[in-house]
Design an enzyme around this catalytic site. Structure first.
Site, mmCIF file in Angstrom:
data_model
loop_
_atom_site.group_PDB
_atom_site.id
_atom_site.type_symbol
_atom_site.label_atom_id
_atom_site.label_comp_id
_atom_site.label_asym_id
_atom_site.label_seq_id
_atom_site.Cartn_x
_atom_site.Cartn_y
_atom_site.Cartn_z
ATOM 1 N N GLY A 20 32.174 35.828 30.804
ATOM 2 C CA GLY A 20 33.440 35.810 30.088
ATOM 3 C C GLY A 20 34.285 34.576 30.313
ATOM 4 N N SER A 21 33.840 33.673 31.160
ATOM 5 C CA SER A 21 34.648 32.495 31.495
ATOM 6 C C SER A 21 34.612 31.458 30.389
ATOM 7 C CB SER A 21 34.146 31.876 32.803
ATOM 8 O OG SER A 21 32.778 31.493 32.688
ATOM 9 N N ASP A 22 35.744 30.813 30.184
ATOM 10 C CA ASP A 22 35.806 29.669 29.276
ATOM 11 C C ASP A 22 36.753 28.642 29.874
ATOM 12 O OD1 ASP A 22 38.560 30.135 28.267
ATOM 13 O OD2 ASP A 22 37.704 31.843 27.210
ATOM 14 N N TYR A 30 38.042 41.882 31.464
ATOM 15 C CA TYR A 30 38.139 42.463 30.135
ATOM 16 C C TYR A 30 38.896 43.789 30.211
ATOM 17 C CZ TYR A 30 34.798 39.199 27.933
ATOM 18 O OH TYR A 30 34.176 38.100 27.408
ATOM 19 N N LYS A 215 30.218 27.362 25.648
ATOM 20 C CA LYS A 215 31.606 27.059 25.978
ATOM 21 C C LYS A 215 31.725 25.614 26.451
ATOM 22 C CE LYS A 215 33.189 31.249 25.280
ATOM 23 N NZ LYS A 215 34.256 31.582 24.310
ATOM 24 N N ASP A 244 32.530 26.027 21.612
ATOM 25 C CA ASP A 244 33.832 26.687 21.678
ATOM 26 C C ASP A 244 34.658 26.101 22.818
ATOM 27 O OD1 ASP A 244 35.981 28.393 21.654
ATOM 28 O OD2 ASP A 244 34.834 30.225 22.034
ATOM 29 N N GLU A 270 34.803 25.387 17.781
ATOM 30 C CA GLU A 270 35.720 26.527 17.756
ATOM 31 C C GLU A 270 36.945 26.283 18.628
ATOM 32 O OE1 GLU A 270 35.428 31.269 19.005
ATOM 33 O OE2 GLU A 270 33.632 30.168 18.373
ATOM 34 N N GLU A 297 40.691 33.400 16.659
ATOM 35 C CA GLU A 297 40.676 34.345 17.779
ATOM 36 C C GLU A 297 42.080 34.616 18.304
ATOM 37 O OE1 GLU A 297 39.044 34.245 22.419
ATOM 38 O OE2 GLU A 297 38.116 32.985 20.895
ATOM 39 N N ASP A 320 40.391 38.709 14.238
ATOM 40 C CA ASP A 320 39.930 39.750 15.151
ATOM 41 C C ASP A 320 40.832 40.973 14.996
ATOM 42 O OD1 ASP A 320 39.306 41.387 17.349
ATOM 43 O OD2 ASP A 320 38.888 39.679 18.662
ATOM 44 N N HIS A 347 35.901 37.057 15.504
ATOM 45 C CA HIS A 347 35.818 37.096 16.955
ATOM 46 C C HIS A 347 35.773 38.564 17.355
ATOM 47 C CE1 HIS A 347 37.803 37.417 20.986
ATOM 48 N NE2 HIS A 347 36.934 36.462 21.252
ATOM 49 N N GLU A 374 29.398 37.784 16.011
ATOM 50 C CA GLU A 374 29.316 37.502 17.445
ATOM 51 C C GLU A 374 28.830 38.732 18.214
ATOM 52 O OE1 GLU A 374 32.113 35.246 20.718
ATOM 53 O OE2 GLU A 374 33.105 36.452 19.177
#
Length: 408
Positions: A20-22, A30, A215, A244, A270, A297, A320, A347, A374
């Site tokens: 989940g990291s960006d 989450y 990412k 992204d 993105e 998003e 989203d 998203h 996605e």
């Protein structure tokens, strides 16, 4: 079927290391703020708004305020003119002041609205996608709030889009047999090592995925370029690769880095900069063409989407339904996107649970292009009816509702 009580839940889920990291959200948890509309029967409408852990309690408190007026309403009567109900909720003076139409209150609205659609579908014992397809154009538009869009999307224009494409639905119903194509986001989380993204890419290709996302947005652009080159080499030239940046870059940084990333032939870039910066996205889109910009998003409402479309600041709309004002605003933005020639590729803050229904309706009901949806699998075990992926295709949901029920 009457709404007799409303329950709100704060559901948070820790993730494995790096997942989940960006570039902006480096250590996410989450979470969902959940609105549960209880009825006099065993049926409960469940609506989700996606958050990242801390602050979910604020959204839950706002759900309590926004949903109070729904108690005692009968679901069929409620949804017959839901656009009016929606506008009263979103424009309630004290809550509107806190936005308008964005932030904590709008996330809460998403959960409330999504619960209404879920309950409506469950009351009819059909999955959400079928409920939406079974509605007449007038019934569907009655669930929408088209205010502030009138100069580009009137009620009559929305009805025309739906009516014209109703006649050709049979040309697009084959998606109910094939399923809806997915793309894999989980191969290239920001904190994954180079070795991990290569391993994940090969695994995804073996599972049938032909579209993958990486990412980017590192402080050192060389890291992004190296990793993008690695994923392209591992996936092969025929694979579709998306990049992204999760809002990390300034406009000049985006222009410079995207010019270097162009060598891997990305399908899109993105969220290259701040999500509110319409002109910044427009500038980037013009600079990096023919490469495309995807965003949405973190765009909170239909008005800002309208501005992005008018400025030609995005090539792919990533609205989203657990970020904007729920299914109602998602469908409004999808109609607006169709009228302005922008593909919708959502998203999936809901992990694809609700959106697997919405893209089926968009494709069959509006003739939005069947590109891909996605796929993020990390909360699959927490859903009662998790999205099912076979050979990289979302299988068509058959259970009544919007697939939003979470396990206790």
């Amino acid at each position: 079927m009457y709404i007799v009580a409303i329950e709100v839940k704060d559901k948070r889920f820790d993730l494995p290391d790096g997942v989940g990291s960006d570039a902006t959200h480096t250590n996410p948890q989450y979470a969902y703020a959940v609105c549960c509309l209880k009825t006099e029967t065993s049926v409960t409408g469940v609506g989700l708004a996606f958050t990242l852990g801390v602050g979910t309690d604020l959204v839950c408190r706002a759900i309590e305020y926004l949903s109070a007026s729904l108690k005692g309403r009968e679901i069929e009567e409620l949804m017959s003119d839901f656009g009016t109900v929606y506008r009263k909720m979103v424009d309630s003076p004290s809550f509107r002041w806190l936005g308008p139409h964005k932030g904590v209150v709008h996330l809460a609205l998403a959960a409330v609205v999504n619960a209404c659609y879920d309950l409506w579908a469950k009351s009819k014992r059909v999955p959400l996608w079928k409920l939406l397809l079974d509605l007449t154009p007038e019934q569907l538009v009655n669930t929408l709030d088209l205010s502030y869009l009138e100069e580009v999307l009137s009620r009559e224009q929305a009805l025309t889009i739906l009516t014209e494409h109703q006649a050709t639905r049979n040309l697009r119903t084959n998606v109910l047999e094939t399923g809806y194509k997915g793309y894999d986001t989980s191969v290239g989380w920001f904190n994954f090592s180079d070795e991990k993204i290569i391993e994940n890419t090969q695994k995804a290709i073996n599972q049938g995925f032909t579209a993958l996302k990486l990412k980017v947005g590192s402080n050192d652009p060389a890291r992004d370029i190296r990793r993008a080159t690695l994923i392209r080499k591992a996936a092969g030239e025929k694979a579709t690769i998306m990049l992204d940046a999760n809002q990390k870059w300034t406009v000049p940084e985006a222009q410079n880095t995207c010019s270097m990333l162009g060598d891997i032939n990305p399908f899109w870039i993105e969220e290259p900069t701040h999500p509110d910066d319409v002109i910044g996205h427009q500038t980037i889109a013009r600079t990096i063409a023919p490469f495309k910009v995807a965003t949405g998003e973190h765009i909170p409402n239909k008005v800002i989407f309208k501005n992005f479309f008018q400025a030609k600041a995005m090539d792919f709309c990533q609205v989203d339904a657990v970020r904007v004002g729920g299914v109602s605003e998602f469908l409004t933005i999808s109609l607006l996107s169709k009228s302005m020639g922008i593909p919708v590729v959502p998203h999936v803050g809901d992990m694809g649970q609700i959106h697997q229904h919405l893209v089926l309706f968009n494709h069959i009901g509006m003739d939005h292009e069947h590109l891909f949806l996605e796929h993020i699998p990390h909360l699959k075990q927490h859903f009662v009816n998790p999205a099912e992926i076979i050979d990289a295709y979302y299988q068509v949901p058959q259970v009544a509702g919007s697939s939003s029920d979470l396990k206790e």
